[in-house]
Design an enzyme around this catalytic site. Sequence first.
Site, short mmCIF file in Angstrom:
data_model
loop_
_atom_site.label_atom_id
_atom_site.label_comp_id
_atom_site.label_asym_id
_atom_site.label_seq_id
_atom_site.Cartn_x
_atom_site.Cartn_y
_atom_site.Cartn_z
N ASP A 49 1.79 88.65 -48.18
CA ASP A 49 1.81 88.39 -46.73
C ASP A 49 1.98 89.69 -45.94
O ASP A 49 2.57 90.65 -46.43
CB ASP A 49 2.96 87.41 -46.41
CG ASP A 49 2.75 86.71 -45.08
OD1 ASP A 49 1.65 86.83 -44.51
OD2 ASP A 49 3.70 86.05 -44.61
N GLY A 50 1.46 89.69 -44.72
CA GLY A 50 1.70 90.81 -43.81
C GLY A 50 0.50 91.73 -43.59
O GLY A 50 0.66 92.80 -43.00
N ASN A 51 -0.68 91.32 -44.03
CA ASN A 51 -1.88 92.15 -43.80
C ASN A 51 -2.12 92.36 -42.30
O ASN A 51 -2.43 93.47 -41.87
CB ASN A 51 -3.14 91.50 -44.39
CG ASN A 51 -3.12 91.44 -45.89
OD1 ASN A 51 -2.25 92.03 -46.53
ND2 ASN A 51 -4.09 90.74 -46.47
N TRP A 58 0.54 94.62 -40.75
CA TRP A 58 0.30 96.00 -41.19
C TRP A 58 -0.76 96.65 -40.30
O TRP A 58 -0.59 97.78 -39.83
CB TRP A 58 -0.17 95.98 -42.65
CG TRP A 58 -0.46 97.31 -43.25
CD1 TRP A 58 0.41 98.13 -43.91
CD2 TRP A 58 -1.73 98.01 -43.24
NE1 TRP A 58 -0.23 99.28 -44.32
CE2 TRP A 58 -1.55 99.23 -43.91
CE3 TRP A 58 -3.00 97.71 -42.73
CZ2 TRP A 58 -2.58 100.16 -44.09
CZ3 TRP A 58 -4.03 98.63 -42.89
CH2 TRP A 58 -3.81 99.83 -43.57
N ARG A 77 -7.24 93.21 -37.68
CA ARG A 77 -6.66 92.44 -38.80
C ARG A 77 -7.51 92.58 -40.07
O ARG A 77 -6.98 92.65 -41.18
CB ARG A 77 -6.55 90.96 -38.42
CG ARG A 77 -5.48 90.67 -37.38
CD ARG A 77 -5.43 89.17 -37.06
NE ARG A 77 -5.08 88.38 -38.24
CZ ARG A 77 -3.84 88.17 -38.68
NH1 ARG A 77 -2.81 88.69 -38.02
NH2 ARG A 77 -3.62 87.45 -39.75
N GLU A 122 -4.27 75.88 -45.66
CA GLU A 122 -3.95 75.93 -44.22
C GLU A 122 -4.62 77.12 -43.52
O GLU A 122 -4.75 77.14 -42.30
CB GLU A 122 -2.43 76.04 -44.02
CG GLU A 122 -1.65 74.75 -44.26
CD GLU A 122 -1.37 74.49 -45.73
OE1 GLU A 122 -1.46 75.43 -46.54
OE2 GLU A 122 -1.05 73.32 -46.06
N ASN A 123 -5.03 78.13 -44.30
CA ASN A 123 -5.61 79.34 -43.68
C ASN A 123 -6.97 79.09 -43.01
O ASN A 123 -7.45 79.93 -42.26
CB ASN A 123 -5.72 80.49 -44.69
CG ASN A 123 -4.38 81.12 -45.04
OD1 ASN A 123 -4.15 81.54 -46.17
ND2 ASN A 123 -3.48 81.20 -44.08
N TRP A 124 -7.58 77.90 -43.28
CA TRP A 124 -8.84 77.57 -42.58
C TRP A 124 -8.62 77.42 -41.08
O TRP A 124 -9.57 77.42 -40.31
CB TRP A 124 -9.45 76.27 -43.14
CG TRP A 124 -9.83 76.35 -44.58
CD1 TRP A 124 -9.17 75.78 -45.63
CD2 TRP A 124 -10.96 77.04 -45.16
NE1 TRP A 124 -9.80 76.08 -46.83
CE2 TRP A 124 -10.91 76.84 -46.56
CE3 TRP A 124 -12.01 77.80 -44.62
CZ2 TRP A 124 -11.87 77.37 -47.43
CZ3 TRP A 124 -12.95 78.32 -45.49
CH2 TRP A 124 -12.88 78.11 -46.88
N ARG A 173 7.72 87.46 -52.24
CA ARG A 173 6.99 87.34 -50.98
C ARG A 173 7.19 88.62 -50.17
O ARG A 173 8.33 89.07 -50.01
CB ARG A 173 7.45 86.12 -50.16
CG ARG A 173 6.61 85.98 -48.88
CD ARG A 173 6.72 84.62 -48.22
NE ARG A 173 5.76 84.55 -47.12
CZ ARG A 173 5.24 83.44 -46.63
NH1 ARG A 173 5.59 82.28 -47.14
NH2 ARG A 173 4.37 83.46 -45.63
C1 IPE Z 1 0.76 82.33 -46.96
O1 IPE Z 1 0.69 83.23 -45.90
C2 IPE Z 1 -0.59 82.22 -47.61
C3 IPE Z 1 -1.06 83.40 -48.29
C4 IPE Z 1 -0.40 84.50 -48.49
C5 IPE Z 1 -2.40 83.32 -48.80
P1 IPE Z 1 0.53 82.72 -44.39
O2 IPE Z 1 0.56 83.93 -43.55
O3 IPE Z 1 -0.66 81.86 -44.28
O4 IPE Z 1 1.83 81.82 -44.20
P2 IPE Z 1 2.53 81.28 -42.87
O5 IPE Z 1 1.46 80.66 -42.02
O6 IPE Z 1 3.16 82.45 -42.18
O7 IPE Z 1 3.55 80.31 -43.36
C1 IPE Z 2 -1.75 87.57 -45.74
O1 IPE Z 2 -1.61 88.32 -44.57
C2 IPE Z 2 -3.20 87.29 -46.05
C3 IPE Z 2 -3.61 85.90 -45.88
C4 IPE Z 2 -2.84 84.91 -45.60
C5 IPE Z 2 -5.03 85.61 -46.05
P1 IPE Z 2 -1.61 87.64 -43.13
O2 IPE Z 2 -3.00 87.64 -42.61
O3 IPE Z 2 -0.96 86.32 -43.16
O4 IPE Z 2 -0.74 88.68 -42.32
P2 IPE Z 2 0.28 88.36 -41.14
O5 IPE Z 2 1.25 87.35 -41.64
O6 IPE Z 2 -0.54 87.86 -39.98
O7 IPE Z 2 0.91 89.68 -40.86
MG MG Z 3 0.97 85.73 -42.85
#
Ligand code: IPE
Ligand code: IPE
Ligand code: MG
Length: 254
Positions: free
Chosen positions: A31-33, A36, A44, A78-80, A199
């Site tokens: 998490d955190g891309n 960053w 992003r 959920e990322n969709w 995480r």
């Molecule tokens: C969890 O990260 C899913 C992945 C790392 C692929 P999210 O960034 O989607 O989680 P939430 O929405 O903050 O809970």
């Molecule tokens: C994790 O990084 C990658 C995916 C969930 C695909 P995020 O894209 O969730 O990064 P933040 O949470 O917005 O920083």
């Molecule tokens: Mg995230």
Amino acid sequence: MIDTTHKLQQAASRLGIKLEQMPRHLAMIMDGNGRWAKAKGLARAEGHCEGAKAAENIALYCARLGMQSLTLYSFSVENWKRPQDEVEGLMALYEEYLMSMRPMLMRENVRLVHMGRRQGLPEGVISELDRTMDLTRDNTGMIFAFALNYGGRTEIVDAVRHLAQKCLAGELEVDEIDEACFGRHLYSAVMPDPDLLIRTANEMRVSNFMLWQISYSEFYVTDKYWPDFGEEDLDKALVAYAQRDRRYGALSQT
Ligand code: IPE
Ligand code: IPE
Ligand code: MG
């Protein structure tokens, strides 16, 4: 080929811990891309590109450590909900990543498996997933589970459907369903439950990740954003894990 246990023993010695204190299955919520990238004034998408490099590097490092199984949470069901251009960029990145990683997977004797629903993923991603899984099928080193279009609840529902179908077809008795049988119907059937769940980006939640399998996993959270997470960070997490007292509801052994 150096035996995996021997490699793990060497890694444990280097870290000053015992072989039994090394996890067999390491799972990571990357998490955190986005944060960053934001912190650096970048888009992003740039964070996701750096995140993919960090993922490949950690997979390589784990293979060299002699880790039995590694699961990386790459995209949740959920990322969709994210903007279409971000989702499309991510899918293109997975496709490329699944292709470019093959020489490394073969060299390091790593077997790639998919965790998640195939349905819903673009054709290009499915075909690269299949090619990489076919190519690495007989590799005997680390199992690298790529959680893509993954949801813990979805996985449980898929297992329940599969079990119900077997019962209806007369292939399984209801009384035969126990925890072990249920576990064999999850996407993760080829791996033990994660011992350590890491995480990044300082979030204290599981976000629908491996809900069944993490019942007794040790949780480690770091404030590092995923693209900055490197080998020393993993070493730190492994040393912290070695200090944990895993009681499983019983009393401490020491
Ligand atoms: C969890 O990260 C899913 C992945 C790392 C692929 P999210 O960034 O989607 O989680 P939430 O929405 O903050 O809970
Ligand atoms: C994790 O990084 C990658 C995916 C969930 C695909 P995020 O894209 O969730 O990064 P933040 O949470 O917005 O920083
Ligand atoms: Mg995230």
